[in-house]
Design an enzyme around this catalytic site. Sequence first.
Site, mmCIF file in Angstrom:
data_model
loop_
_atom_site.group_PDB
_atom_site.id
_atom_site.type_symbol
_atom_site.label_atom_id
_atom_site.label_comp_id
_atom_site.label_asym_id
_atom_site.label_seq_id
_atom_site.Cartn_x
_atom_site.Cartn_y
_atom_site.Cartn_z
ATOM 1 N N TYR A 1 0.904 -0.792 -13.646
ATOM 2 C CA TYR A 1 1.440 -0.340 -12.591
ATOM 3 C C TYR A 1 3.143 -0.882 -12.799
ATOM 4 O O TYR A 1 4.169 -0.289 -12.262
ATOM 5 C CB TYR A 1 1.019 -0.650 -11.095
ATOM 6 C CG TYR A 1 0.029 0.472 -10.521
ATOM 7 C CD1 TYR A 1 0.098 1.851 -10.195
ATOM 8 C CD2 TYR A 1 -1.283 0.372 -10.605
ATOM 9 C CE1 TYR A 1 -0.832 2.166 -9.579
ATOM 10 C CE2 TYR A 1 -1.963 0.956 -10.702
ATOM 11 C CZ TYR A 1 -2.102 2.287 -10.052
ATOM 12 O OH TYR A 1 -3.025 2.975 -9.356
ATOM 13 N N ASP B 1 -4.403 -3.356 -0.832
ATOM 14 C CA ASP B 1 -4.280 -2.602 -2.314
ATOM 15 C C ASP B 1 -4.329 -3.468 -2.736
ATOM 16 O O ASP B 1 -3.490 -5.213 -2.531
ATOM 17 C CB ASP B 1 -3.257 -2.243 -1.969
ATOM 18 C CG ASP B 1 -3.060 -1.039 -2.817
ATOM 19 O OD1 ASP B 1 -3.252 0.057 -2.527
ATOM 20 O OD2 ASP B 1 -3.036 -1.154 -3.986
ATOM 21 N N ARG C 1 -13.319 2.015 -1.743
ATOM 22 C CA ARG C 1 -12.381 2.908 -0.373
ATOM 23 C C ARG C 1 -13.586 2.822 0.561
ATOM 24 O O ARG C 1 -12.940 4.150 1.229
ATOM 25 C CB ARG C 1 -11.963 3.796 -1.210
ATOM 26 C CG ARG C 1 -10.919 3.481 -1.971
ATOM 27 C CD ARG C 1 -9.250 3.569 -1.151
ATOM 28 N NE ARG C 1 -8.198 3.181 -2.901
ATOM 29 C CZ ARG C 1 -7.675 3.901 -2.997
ATOM 30 N NH1 ARG C 1 -7.293 5.197 -2.801
ATOM 31 N NH2 ARG C 1 -6.844 3.314 -3.745
ATOM 32 N N ARG D 1 -9.310 7.432 4.346
ATOM 33 C CA ARG D 1 -8.995 8.675 4.082
ATOM 34 C C ARG D 1 -9.635 9.602 4.940
ATOM 35 O O ARG D 1 -9.923 10.605 5.187
ATOM 36 C CB ARG D 1 -8.235 9.161 3.477
ATOM 37 C CG ARG D 1 -6.126 8.751 3.541
ATOM 38 C CD ARG D 1 -5.301 9.225 2.973
ATOM 39 N NE ARG D 1 -5.859 9.247 1.400
ATOM 40 C CZ ARG D 1 -4.353 9.674 0.360
ATOM 41 N NH1 ARG D 1 -3.616 9.777 0.318
ATOM 42 N NH2 ARG D 1 -5.334 8.889 -0.916
ATOM 43 N N ARG E 1 -3.171 4.670 10.315
ATOM 44 C CA ARG E 1 -2.453 4.776 9.563
ATOM 45 C C ARG E 1 -0.675 6.096 10.042
ATOM 46 O O ARG E 1 0.360 6.010 9.328
ATOM 47 C CB ARG E 1 -3.166 6.120 8.388
ATOM 48 C CG ARG E 1 -1.982 6.356 6.644
ATOM 49 C CD ARG E 1 -1.793 4.871 6.064
ATOM 50 N NE ARG E 1 -1.400 5.237 5.110
ATOM 51 C CZ ARG E 1 0.092 5.417 4.588
ATOM 52 N NH1 ARG E 1 0.740 5.039 6.116
ATOM 53 N NH2 ARG E 1 0.248 6.460 3.453
HETATM 54 O O1 CP3 Z 1 -11.770 -0.308 -0.218
HETATM 55 C C1 CP3 Z 1 -11.300 -0.519 0.749
HETATM 56 O O2 CP3 Z 1 -11.578 0.700 1.563
HETATM 57 C C2 CP3 Z 1 -10.560 -1.464 0.763
HETATM 58 C C3 CP3 Z 1 -9.447 -0.726 0.278
HETATM 59 C C4 CP3 Z 1 -8.409 -0.396 -1.136
HETATM 60 C C5 CP3 Z 1 -7.212 0.427 -0.884
HETATM 61 N N1 CP3 Z 1 -7.122 0.024 -2.287
HETATM 62 C C6 CP3 Z 1 -6.385 1.081 0.035
HETATM 63 C C7 CP3 Z 1 -5.727 2.541 0.126
HETATM 64 C C8 CP3 Z 1 -8.770 -1.063 -2.214
HETATM 65 C C9 CP3 Z 1 -10.284 -1.835 -2.933
HETATM 66 C C10 CP3 Z 1 -8.091 -0.508 -2.810
HETATM 67 C C11 CP3 Z 1 -7.443 -1.087 -4.821
HETATM 68 C C12 CP3 Z 1 -6.944 -0.023 -5.778
HETATM 69 N N2 CP3 Z 1 -6.024 -0.047 -5.002
HETATM 70 C C13 CP3 Z 1 -6.825 0.432 -6.467
HETATM 71 C C14 CP3 Z 1 -8.577 0.086 -7.333
HETATM 72 C C15 CP3 Z 1 -9.520 1.190 -7.157
HETATM 73 C C16 CP3 Z 1 -9.239 2.624 -7.080
HETATM 74 O O3 CP3 Z 1 -8.844 3.366 -7.023
HETATM 75 O O4 CP3 Z 1 -9.669 2.376 -8.847
HETATM 76 C C17 CP3 Z 1 -5.961 1.219 -7.678
HETATM 77 C C18 CP3 Z 1 -5.493 1.504 -8.587
HETATM 78 C C19 CP3 Z 1 -4.962 1.206 -6.099
HETATM 79 C C20 CP3 Z 1 -3.358 1.332 -6.127
HETATM 80 C C21 CP3 Z 1 -3.339 2.379 -5.290
HETATM 81 N N3 CP3 Z 1 -3.248 2.130 -3.658
HETATM 82 C C22 CP3 Z 1 -2.737 3.994 -5.466
HETATM 83 C C23 CP3 Z 1 -2.785 4.619 -6.748
HETATM 84 C C24 CP3 Z 1 -3.305 4.374 -4.491
HETATM 85 C C25 CP3 Z 1 -2.505 6.035 -3.891
HETATM 86 C C26 CP3 Z 1 -3.736 7.027 -3.845
HETATM 87 C C27 CP3 Z 1 -3.291 7.264 -2.996
HETATM 88 O O5 CP3 Z 1 -3.991 8.472 -2.837
HETATM 89 O O6 CP3 Z 1 -1.915 8.453 -2.295
HETATM 90 C C28 CP3 Z 1 -3.307 3.458 -3.250
HETATM 91 C C29 CP3 Z 1 -3.218 3.560 -1.615
HETATM 92 C C30 CP3 Z 1 -3.859 3.047 -0.726
HETATM 93 N N4 CP3 Z 1 -5.007 2.167 -1.140
HETATM 94 C C31 CP3 Z 1 -4.544 3.914 0.376
HETATM 95 C C32 CP3 Z 1 -5.833 3.151 0.568
HETATM 96 C C33 CP3 Z 1 -7.306 3.826 1.984
HETATM 97 C C34 CP3 Z 1 -4.311 5.388 0.486
HETATM 98 C C35 CP3 Z 1 -3.412 5.296 1.185
HETATM 99 C C36 CP3 Z 1 -2.867 6.003 2.469
HETATM 100 O O7 CP3 Z 1 -3.640 5.557 3.313
HETATM 101 O O8 CP3 Z 1 -2.162 7.332 2.155
#
Ligand code: CP3
Length: 341
Positions: free
Chosen positions: A151, A74, A24, A28, A37
């Site tokens: 999911y 994602d 990540r 954020r 965003r």
């Molecule tokens: O790593 C990076 O910079 C690349 C982008 C990336 C995102 N998600 C962007 C994202 C990657 C590699 C992921 C993987 C991902 N997504 C995982 C595996 C990694 C981990 O967290 O264990 C998982 C489980 C997800 C599923 C997911 N995506 C969830 C549960 C959420 C919501 C969580 C939250 O905090 O709201 C996301 C959203 C997400 N994916 C965000 C980002 C930057 C936050 C979204 C936002 O800006 O509001």
Amino acid sequence: MEKSLFLKTCAGEVTSTKPVWMMRQAGRYLPEYREMRAKFPNFLEFVANPEAAAEVTVQPLRRFDLDAAILFSDILVVLAPMGISVEFISGKGPQVKSPVQSYRDIQGLSTFDSSKELAYTRKAIELTKQQISKETPLLGFVGGPLTVASYAIEGQTSKALAHTKRLYYQDPGAYHEFLDKMATDLGTYLSLQADWGCDALVIMDSWAGALSAEDYQKMAYPYTQKLISIAKKAGKPIIHYANGAGHLIENILQLEATAFGLDFRNDLSATLNKNPNTIFQGNLEPALLFAPVETIQEKTLEILEQVNNRPHLMNLGHCVLQETPLEVVQAFIKTIKNYKA
Ligand code: CP3
């Protein structure tokens, strides 16, 4: 291209400076990310916009001396093309409208062509590659079959995977058919990301740790291995990351991945000692970035000293946390770059 530190490490070469990237790293904690965003209330539309995705992918590289970019996307983008509608709701995370609950639901899923339905990923990869140096590898990724299926079955983030385990125990035929489909679709999509220009591939199995060792062996391992065998044909290094999975490590290390991400709970030195010939990634506690800079430097040096004589991918032991101050991310990376054995 001259092999980057990152790709040298994946090839098993011991470099005096270790490569570093963060899970990540596009996200954020960066003000420029939050600004982009804000223009996209709908997270999935943001991800599906190649210009926006490429811009956000490159943002952390402008600030920090990182050794890889990871494509902004994602793990859940594959659900909609399968016919599983998902939305990201602020404060609640991902929400699936009609979770997968039965054999019938699984039979009703679509077979999709990721080269068509996820074509925006191709465009985002191409745009990103134009903006980063040729020496910086771009990482593509998918979620692990278990994690992505969870999911779809749970309908939202779940740490216990109660519905997923229930489906497995009540209707193992349905469960296995679903996971097999996941493995095939995710493997195809991951190998396409390599064909489209990604230099290395990551599998993030975030919820593997919810399973017992015995269940992991049956519910997840064969499908992650199937995904890997499909993606491997693309000829790019594959990094496997599982979260909270220290109790599964022996099984996980049998996967045919190039390198293995360790989460922050793993005892790094014990794992390194037990597996002298395996390439690992990690595993600084992400919350440690809230400690004073000296503590961060000290703990980072501790890891560097342990991995000094081996190929190792420096990273946090899970995703960078939202409120992480930028100066400490800088301190973490600088400590790695300035380290002299
Ligand atoms: O790593 C990076 O910079 C690349 C982008 C990336 C995102 N998600 C962007 C994202 C990657 C590699 C992921 C993987 C991902 N997504 C995982 C595996 C990694 C981990 O967290 O264990 C998982 C489980 C997800 C599923 C997911 N995506 C969830 C549960 C959420 C919501 C969580 C939250 O905090 O709201 C996301 C959203 C997400 N994916 C965000 C980002 C930057 C936050 C979204 C936002 O800006 O509001």
